[in-house]
Design an enzyme around this catalytic site. Structure first.
Site, PDB file in Angstrom:
ATOM      1  N   ASP A  38     -11.486   5.518   9.039  1.00  0.00           N
ATOM      2  CA  ASP A  38     -11.272   5.189   7.624  1.00  0.00           C
ATOM      3  C   ASP A  38     -11.932   3.863   7.268  1.00  0.00           C
ATOM      4  OD1 ASP A  38     -10.374   5.658   5.047  1.00  0.00           O
ATOM      5  OD2 ASP A  38      -8.420   4.731   5.384  1.00  0.00           O
TER       6      ASP A  38
ATOM      7  N   LYS B 211       3.442  -6.773   8.348  1.00  0.00           N
ATOM      8  CA  LYS B 211       3.308  -5.455   7.736  1.00  0.00           C
ATOM      9  C   LYS B 211       4.573  -4.661   8.038  1.00  0.00           C
ATOM     10  CE  LYS B 211      -0.191  -1.744   7.522  1.00  0.00           C
ATOM     11  NZ  LYS B 211      -1.471  -1.295   8.132  1.00  0.00           N
TER      12      LYS B 211
ATOM     13  N   VAL C 257       3.165  -5.782   2.725  1.00  0.00           N
ATOM     14  CA  VAL C 257       2.609  -6.884   3.508  1.00  0.00           C
ATOM     15  C   VAL C 257       3.191  -8.191   2.978  1.00  0.00           C
ATOM     16  CG1 VAL C 257       0.535  -8.096   4.252  1.00  0.00           C
ATOM     17  CG2 VAL C 257       0.480  -5.614   3.966  1.00  0.00           C
TER      18      VAL C 257
ATOM     19  N   GLY D 230       0.834  -1.186   0.000  1.00  0.00           N
ATOM     20  CA  GLY D 230       0.000   0.000   0.000  1.00  0.00           C
ATOM     21  C   GLY D 230       0.869   1.235   0.000  1.00  0.00           C
ATOM     22  N   GLY D 231       0.245   2.378   0.254  1.00  0.00           N
ATOM     23  CA  GLY D 231       0.984   3.620   0.211  1.00  0.00           C
ATOM     24  C   GLY D 231       2.042   3.742   1.289  1.00  0.00           C
TER      25      GLY D 231
END
Length: 475
Positions: free
Chosen positions: A132, A42, A26, A21-22
């Site tokens: 979120d 992560k 992972v 992701g940003g």
């Protein structure tokens, strides 16, 4: 430059990468002392690990989730640093996201979300607001339980975390953010998560994101159960004072509706306009025009997509993408129109990898389908690059100005200069969340367009910091 990430964190060995992701990568984790327990590791990206505030937020997520225990919250086993790399070790959730549940009968959707609402209530009672919530943060465990994940930008009314979570940085995802999240984030409380839950259920039951229509469910999907509609509209009230006060209150309302619905036989069938079962023409189509070896490679995944339950469709989507060969494009493209709405995203993702000219027309036809339009646009752009149809498909995906957010990455990938000009012109008026989304999409731009965005946004990104600076640094 090769990224030097740790091969082991604590007792857990870091294996192959599962995604990124940003902010983080992972990987699959393997604990020699618990070989029967699937794990995910992560790892914060090196560029993000240089930002003290991001590191604090990342480690706070580990501290929070290790303290919170609930069957519908992702479980963290360990967190800390390995050298300069912050990490979290958590349970692996292999069942995919709740997105595969699009178009299910309303009662089925409600049942799926009751557990996550209980988990959120536990978090809220501990002073934690997720901030979120969205479909990609609701993942299925191997046993079918739906779990809330990714508390990385949560608001935590606790000790040292207060300085970070009370900053004025706007956080959340457009489409699921409550109205108050666009203002002073310090005024956000648990009712913002209630709004997000309402937005998710509205979208999945009607097929249309609430942010795009802001109308009662029956206006979008005729036949929507009126009792459920009233509950959703209260959860989506723009004024927090008029909104359902808590996740548990929303859960109780939905459970009461579910009891009445079950007694009266409501909500157990898909709403008009949803196709969830496969008719005979589809089954015939699945059996014809098969490339050599397709039955062995693709048959199990196609069967699961055509007639399987939600769990099997989730696994089939990834299996199909990995098993498809370049010669399967025409075969898969021919299935698009006949495949149930809730499974078309899987075919679009596979066609992005192996589709050719024959896939473009059916994919373009899906741009009006709210379930799969983003995947269709992504697939069109990737195929166009692969077969040399960039100019034609750039024209087909173009819109006036910035257009719809879900087309941004595809338009950028095809080098849409008009999108870049519109972005630069609109930049001063965009909110923080939109700027982050635009910068993420701009990563797909070819040079020199990408450089123009990088240069134009640089001063603001350095000044504002936070998520904008993170997104800009990845350009």
């Amino acid at each position: 430059m090769t990224l030097m990430l740790p091969r082991q964190v604590g007792s857990v060995r870091v294996r192959e990468r599962l995604g990124e992701g940003g902010m983080a990568f992972v990987h699959r984790g393997e604990d020699p002392y618990r070989p029967d327990r699937p794990l995910a590791v992560k790892l914060l990206r090196p560029e993000a690990a240089r930002d003290a505030e991001l590191v604090q937020r990342f480690l706070r997520e580990g501290q929070l989730l290790k303290a919170l225990r609930h069957p519908h919250l992702v479980e963290v086993q360990d967190f800390g640093r390995s050298g300069s790399t912050p990490y979290l070790v958590m349970e692996l959730l292999p069942g995919g996201s709740v997105k595969a549940c699009l178009g299910e009968p309303p009662a089925t959707l409600v049942r799926r979300l009751l557990g996550p609402m209980e988990g959120l209530h536990v978090a809220h009672e501990a002073g934690v607001v997720h901030r979120d919530l969205k479909p990609s943060n609701l993942l299925f465990a191997a046993d079918g339980r739906l779990k809330v994940t990714d508390f990385g930008v949560c608001l935590w009314e606790g000790a040292e975390a207060t300085r970070v979570t009370r900053s004025r940085m706007v956080v959340g995802t457009v489409g699921y953010m409550a109205p108050e999240q666009h203002g002073d984030p310090r005024r956000v409380d648990r009712r913002a998560d209630v709004y997000a839950l309402g937005a998710i259920l509205f979208e999945f039951a009607t097929g249309t994101p609430y942010a795009q229509v802001q109308l009662p469910p029956a206006s979008v999907r005729p036949g929507f159960p009126p009792g459920l509609a009233a509950i959703l509209m209260q959860a989506l009230a723009p004024d927090p004072g008029r909104r359902t006060p808590s996740a548990m209150a929303l859960r109780d309302q939905l459970e009461a509706w579910l009891e009445r619905a079950e007694a009266a036989g409501w909500g157990e069938q898909p709403l008009p306009g949803f196709q969830t079962s496969v008719d005979q023409p589809t089954r015939t189509l699945l059996k014809r025009a098969e490339p050599e070896g397709a039955s062995e490679r693709l048959g199990p995944y196609l069967d699961a997509l055509a007639s399987g339950g939600v769990g099997s469709r989730r696994a089939a989507a990834e299996g199909l993408r990995q098993a498809a060969h370049s010669g399967d494009g025409a075969y898969l493209a021919g299935l698009l129109e006949q495949t149930p709405e809730s499974a078309r995203f899987a075919l679009a993702n596979a066609l992005a990898e192996v589709g050719g000219e024959e896939a473009l027309a059916p994919l373009l036809g899906l741009l009006e389908d709210p379930f799969v339009r983003q995947e269709a646009a992504e697939a069109v752009s990737r195929i166009a690059l692969r077969i040399g149809r960039v100019d034609a498909m750039r024209s087909r995906l173009a819109e006036p100005g910035l257009g719809n957010v879900w087309r941004w990455s595809a338009r950028a990938r095809l080098g849409d200069g008009s999108w870049v000009e519109s972005l630069l012109a609109a930049w001063p008026s965009l909110g923080e969340a939109q700027r982050v989304q635009a910068l993420e999409a701009a990563r797909e731009l070819p040079e020199p367009l990408r450089g123009r965005v990088r240069e134009a946004a640089g001063t603001e990104a350095q000044r504002r910091g936070g998520r904008i600076r993170e997104a800009w640094a990845r350009l």
